[in-house]
Design an enzyme around this catalytic site. Structure first.
Site, short mmCIF file in Angstrom:
data_model
loop_
_atom_site.label_atom_id
_atom_site.label_comp_id
_atom_site.label_asym_id
_atom_site.label_seq_id
_atom_site.Cartn_x
_atom_site.Cartn_y
_atom_site.Cartn_z
N CYS A 117 12.00 4.31 -0.57
CA CYS A 117 12.30 2.93 -0.19
C CYS A 117 11.70 1.93 -1.16
O CYS A 117 11.80 0.73 -0.97
CB CYS A 117 11.82 2.64 1.23
SG CYS A 117 10.04 2.81 1.44
N HIS A 157 6.32 -9.07 -3.84
CA HIS A 157 7.17 -9.19 -2.65
C HIS A 157 8.11 -10.38 -2.73
O HIS A 157 9.21 -10.35 -2.21
CB HIS A 157 6.31 -9.23 -1.39
CG HIS A 157 5.76 -7.88 -1.07
ND1 HIS A 157 4.51 -7.49 -1.44
CD2 HIS A 157 6.34 -6.81 -0.47
CE1 HIS A 157 4.32 -6.23 -1.08
NE2 HIS A 157 5.41 -5.79 -0.49
N ASP A 168 4.24 0.34 -4.61
CA ASP A 168 2.79 0.49 -4.57
C ASP A 168 2.34 1.75 -5.30
O ASP A 168 1.30 1.76 -5.95
CB ASP A 168 2.29 0.53 -3.12
CG ASP A 168 2.11 -0.87 -2.57
OD1 ASP A 168 1.58 -1.73 -3.30
OD2 ASP A 168 2.53 -1.12 -1.42
N GLU A 201 2.61 6.20 -0.88
CA GLU A 201 2.47 5.10 -1.84
C GLU A 201 1.06 4.99 -2.42
O GLU A 201 0.72 3.99 -3.04
CB GLU A 201 2.91 3.77 -1.21
CG GLU A 201 2.30 3.44 0.13
CD GLU A 201 2.86 2.15 0.75
OE1 GLU A 201 3.52 1.37 0.06
OE2 GLU A 201 2.59 1.93 1.95
C1 PEP Z 1 6.62 0.16 -1.65
O1 PEP Z 1 5.40 -0.03 -1.80
O2 PEP Z 1 7.31 0.77 -2.47
C2 PEP Z 1 7.32 -0.39 -0.47
C3 PEP Z 1 8.57 -0.09 -0.23
O3 PEP Z 1 6.66 -1.24 0.34
P1 PEP Z 1 6.31 -2.76 -0.03
O4 PEP Z 1 7.16 -3.16 -1.21
O5 PEP Z 1 6.64 -3.56 1.18
O6 PEP Z 1 4.87 -2.70 -0.34
MG MG Z 2 4.12 -0.70 -0.21
#
Ligand code: PEP
Ligand code: MG
Length: 596
Positions: A515, A202, A468, A444
């Protein structure tokens, strides 16, 4: 005595890690106190006792002055909760367990002040470990931060808190949490490097959102990089150059200018549609961490917010945001992004996203533990507050709700039951909300992939979270630099998983967006359009380059390509085939995206 003493750095010393946020940063190194420290115990003679105690008291005094100075220079708009943390640090400095505890160890056990402080810290740790309440238990991190400051002042090292930095700086840290990173002031910090981390941690994602050049996974940077030396970060190639020669400096200055020129060129596309040559229209949206990110997203050409990571509203404060605070944040973003929509993801905490004030207990395997939707379903009151705030904001713009880390229908149904409850409550209170609000599921986890056709029958849309999904499918920790080479978005297992999700969605007639960071890399665009994914949401920086690629691609030929890719046995073969395809259909686009 510090084992990791500073060493002289030769001209043009190059360290190579993982480039996670492109761009060139030229500045001066600041070694962060978020580093891991390596010290050995030392003792003193009876004659040295008074001098050692005096040094300790001086270090306490200096620490106090530094904290007061940070407090005074805090921006006026800084939230009460943030100032509260500084006040708490000032109180810890006066805590008898720390002050008298260390003095007793110096006097009675003839320990150096440095060793005495660390021993006292161990005693604090033992006490905190026993505390039942998770919030209070987490406060050990504040004691750590204060002790670290005192230790640095004892050895005369530069003490740095991210909030202390005054000049343009390149921060070097062992690790930075997403909460640390979001506090970075772009006018002061021009880049950062860390010992640990990888491309989809992150912190790395946030660096891209904030357009801060960054390199992670350098492993030993905090032990070998001295403070105050000049340095260059190349966030594309993943290099950190220490003590650059004049020639190196000029070379990178030119690279920086070329990069900025190229970015301005790409921005010219921002008002154009992201349609393929054969008319397949893709909605390019932005992932944001706060309503304030919306302006940048719009400037980079985003047509909507495809993912609002609401957990960032919970960071760097001592208690969760109230319903009213959340309502205002959701309303602001919905109003700003009109006429497009915002997809608000409910709280996704746990894993590397730890939040003070929430009861996230220590777990042996946090990414497999009580996180994301599991946490919301367990902490029903918190979940209701968030759903109420989202629903109340839904009449001020176009809002969609997204549930993270769902593994099956039971969880989706439980979420919808909460939602219905809160809707009924609002009706009783005569508070308006959008009754047609769309409800989506993040895909995910491998389980969600396997039951995608079931989930699709009971929700309005899917959003694939590849960050994920790849981690869980390939059993590769997304934040671990040692296994980063195994984190392959084009692994045949991932291609098959994506296909299964899209087939499940299309059989129920619901749309699929993506996303995860895979959406942000043009190399993957042919695969995504071939699968019929018509909404890509990503960090705002990468929207223009993906648009450039999409405008040169055709969905029909991409579909033929996908059929071939699905027959290839390894990720490397799939990648080579895609690279060739992209070079033929969008010449130059891969160079304009140098992270690949
Ligand atoms: C993901 O897991 O791809 C996602 C968009 O959520 P995050 O990166 O916040 O876990
Ligand atoms: Mg995620």
């Amino acid at each position: 005595m510090m084992v990791s003493e500073k060493i002289d750095i030769e001209e043009d010393t190059i360290l190579v890690g993982i480039g996670v946020s492109p761009g060139i940063a030229i500045g001066t190194i600041y070694l962060s106190d978020r580093g891991r420290r390596c010290v050995i115990d030392s003792s003193i003679t009876l004659e040295e006792v008074e001098q050692e105690i005096a040094s300790f008291q001086q270090a306490l005094q200096l620490s106090r002055q530094q904290l007061l100075c940070v407090r005074e220079s805090a921006p006026k708009k800084m939230l009460k909760e943030h100032l509260f943390i500084l006040d708490a640090h000032l109180l810890i400095l006066e805590d008898p367990m720390l002050v008298e505890g260390a003095i007793t160890l110096i006097r009675k056990d003839l320990l150096s002040a440095h060793t005495a402080v660390r021993r006292t810290l161990d005693a604090f740790r033992a006490v905190f470990a026993e505390v039942e309440d998770a919030y209070l238990r987490d406060r050990i991190s504040d004691v750590d931060a204060v002790a670290d400051r005192v230790l640095r002042n004892l050895t005369g090292e530069t003490v740095l808190l991210l909030s202390d930095i005054v000049n343009k700086a390149i921060v070097v840290a062992h690790n930075l949490s997403p909460a640390d990173t979001m506090q970075m002031d772009r006018t002061k910090i021009c880049g950062f490097v860390t010992d640990v981390g990888s491309r989809t941690s992150h912190t790395a994602i946030l660096a891209r959102s904030l357009a801060i050049p960054a390199v992670v996974g350098l492993e030993t940077a905090t032990s070998i990089v001295p403070s105050s030396v000049s340095a260059i970060i190349d966030g594309s190639s993943g290099t950190l150059i220490l003590n650059p020669s004049e020639q190196m400096f000029r070379e990178y200055l030119q690279k920086k200018q070329r990069y900025e020129y190229h970015d301005r060129e790409l921005l010219q596309l921002s008002s154009l549609d992201a349609s393929t040559e054969d008319g397949f229209e893709v909605a390019l949206k932005a992932n944001v961490e706060s309503p304030e990110d919306t302006a940048l997203a719009q400037a980079r050409g985003a047509r909507g917010i495809g993912l609002f990571r609401t957990e960032y509203l919970y960071f760097n404060r001592s208690s969760p945001p109230t319903e009213e605070e959340q309502f205002l944040a959701y309303r602001r973003i919905a109003e700003k992004i009109k006429p497009y929509s915002v997809t608000i993801r409910t709280l996704d905490v746990g894993g590397d996203k730890l939040v003070a004030g929430l009861d996230l207990s220590d777990e042996a395997n946090p990414v497999l533990g009580m996180r994301a939707i599991r946490f919301s379903l367990q902490e029903g009151t918190l979940f209701r507050v968030q759903l109420r705030a989202i629903l109340r904001a839904s009449v001020f713009g176009k809002i969609r709700i997204l549930f993270p880390m769902v593994t099956g229908l039971a969880e989706l149904r439980a979420c919808k039951a909460f939602l219905r409850d809160v809707q009924r409550e609002l009706e009783q209170d005569n508070i308006a909300y959008d009754p047609q609000i769309s409800v989506g599921v993040m895909i995910e986890t491998p389980a969600a992939v396997l039951v995608a056709s079931l989930l699709a029958q009971e929700c309005d849309f899917f959003s694939i979270g590849t960050n994920d999904l790849i981690q869980y499918c390939l059993a590769v920790d997304r934040g671990n630099e040692h296994v980063a080479y195994l984190y392959e978005p084009l692994h045949p297992a991932i291609l098959r998983a994506l296909k299964m999700v899209c087939d499940g969605a299309s059989s129920a007639g619901i749309p699929v967006s993506m996303c995860g960071e895979m959406a942000a890399e043009p190399l993957y665009s042919p695969v995504l359009i071939a699968l019929g994914i018509d909404e890509f949401s990503m960090n705002a920086q990468d929207i223009p380059v993906v648009k450039k690629a999409l405008r040169q691609l055709s969905r029909a030929t991409s579909r033929d390509l996908l059929l071939r890719l699905l027959l290839l046995p390894t990720g490397q073969e799939i990648k080579s085939c895609l690279e060739e395809y992209l070079e033929e259909h969008c010449p130059g686009v891969l160079e304009s995206f140098p992270l690949l």
